[in-house]
Scaffold this active site. Structure first.
Site, PDB file in Angstrom:
ATOM      1  N   SER A  85       0.536  -1.230   0.193  1.00 30.33           N
ATOM      2  CA  SER A  85      -0.093  -0.370  -0.026  1.00 30.33           C
ATOM      3  C   SER A  85       0.323   1.412   0.271  1.00 30.33           C
ATOM      4  O   SER A  85       2.238   1.486   0.628  1.00 30.33           O
ATOM      5  CB  SER A  85      -1.141   0.428   1.590  1.00 30.33           C
ATOM      6  OG  SER A  85      -1.793   1.307   1.333  1.00 30.33           O
TER       7      SER A  85
ATOM      8  N   TYR B   2      -1.832  -1.196  10.714  1.00 28.85           N
ATOM      9  CA  TYR B   2      -1.737  -0.717   9.222  1.00 28.85           C
ATOM     10  C   TYR B   2      -0.720  -0.128   8.275  1.00 28.85           C
ATOM     11  O   TYR B   2       0.113  -0.619   7.403  1.00 28.85           O
ATOM     12  CB  TYR B   2      -2.881   0.032   8.699  1.00 28.85           C
ATOM     13  CG  TYR B   2      -3.528  -0.341   7.321  1.00 28.85           C
ATOM     14  CD1 TYR B   2      -3.817  -1.856   6.679  1.00 28.85           C
ATOM     15  CD2 TYR B   2      -3.487   0.399   5.835  1.00 28.85           C
ATOM     16  CE1 TYR B   2      -3.755  -1.828   5.325  1.00 28.85           C
ATOM     17  CE2 TYR B   2      -3.464   0.129   4.887  1.00 28.85           C
ATOM     18  CZ  TYR B   2      -3.664  -1.050   4.346  1.00 28.85           C
ATOM     19  OH  TYR B   2      -3.813  -1.817   2.822  1.00 28.85           O
TER      20      TYR B   2
END
Length: 305
Positions: free
Chosen positions: A173, A186
């Site tokens: 990501s 995250y």
């Protein structure tokens, strides 16, 4: 080799590699054939994993689907078969549990064969401020988004090394390139996923296993439902990504042996800007685009999903 010759060699190769990359910007590299390859996709019960399964199956690959959601897997299998692809295998697997990964991996090797393209796509997100995030959910984030990559590599990489043939794909990501508020676990998990994939790639090169390729994918927010409610301040400039577009880019990157893929393309500026901008200047830009607190509006997928 003395210092002068070694330095000259590096300069010549550096110029060559830079020119090569510029050529590939204009003339894309030839796409390799994935027909007959065994492609394992984690998190294949929905979103990008489902789209990747359909696309690789349509190219003639045998697809092996993992997900914790059995109903989601059934739906993906149905979509793959609708496209006329018959070589599809699905397994319920909890990617937060090491022993479950090893158990199902052994089952795959016995029933399907050695995986030649491994796509670590499964991911979870909490979306809370650090001190509001329960320990159990923080652990789950690291287990699924990071540690699962370790265990799947341990399970399937030996066969790739033995054959000097394979492809390791890490769906990371942009959060693995720059931190943001309300996503500490995250971001940490994705930074780790990027670092792990880079390290294994260098390890394969040092072992002269150049047939084992690596592709690291760092997309911005994708409209799959996982990050519902999240968007930048100026969506016309930095828009959430279309899942179909992302899946197609990933498949093309794998077939062209592209090492790193950032989406959207403006994201390639991020590592460059971080390398020299003062922290205050970088924070100013993040604030301008609304990227520093974009998780404030996070909703995520409904619980029933």
């Amino acid at each position: 080799m003395n210092f002068f010759l070694e330095t000259l060699k590096v300069i010549v190769l550096l110029v060559y590699y830079l020119l090569e990359s510029l050529v590939f910007l204009v003339v894309p590299a030839r796409k390799k054939n994935v027909s007959g390859e065994i492609v394992l996709i984690t998190g294949a019960g929905s979103g990008i994993g489902r789209l990747l399964a359909v696309k690789f199956a349509s190219l003639g690959a045998t697809v092996v689907l993992w997900d914790i959601n059995q109903e989601g897997l059934k739906c993906t299998v149905g979509l793959v078969k609708e496209k006329g692809a018959g070589r599809v295998h699905s397994y319920v697997c909890d990617c937060s549990k090491r022993q479950d990964i090893y158990r199902v991996a052994d089952q795959v090797k016995k029933e399907v064969g050695d995986v030649s393209i491994l796509i670590n796509n499964a991911g979870v997100v909490v979306g809370k401020r650090f001190l509001d995030s329960p320990d159990s959910l923080v652990e789950k984030t690291m287990e699924v988004n990071t540690m699962a990559h370790f265990w799947t590599y341990k399970a399937f990489l030996p066969a790739m090394i033995a054959a000097n043939h394979g492809h390791l794909v890490s769906i990371a990501s942009c959060a693995g390139l720059c931190g943001t508020s309300q996503a500490s676990d995250y971001c940490a998990s994705k930074f780790a996923a990027v670092g792990f994939a880079e390290s294994i790639d260098i390890e394969m090169r040092s072992l002269r296993k150049t047939g084992v390729k690596t592709t690291i994918v760092c997309p911005y927010v994708i409209n799959t439902g996982m990050f519902d409610g999240v968007k930048s301040k100026w969506p016309r400039v930095i828009a959430n990504l279309d899942p179909e577009y992302v899946a197609e880019r990933i498949v093309s990157a794998v077939r062209q042996n592209q090492e790193v893929v950032l989406m959207p393309r403006i994201a390639y500026l991020l590592p460059f800007l971080k390398s020299f901008l003062p922290v205050k200047a970088l924070l100013l830009l993040l604030d301008y685009f609304g990227l520093d607190d974009m998780m404030n509006t996070f909703k995520g997928r409904p619980k029933k999903e």
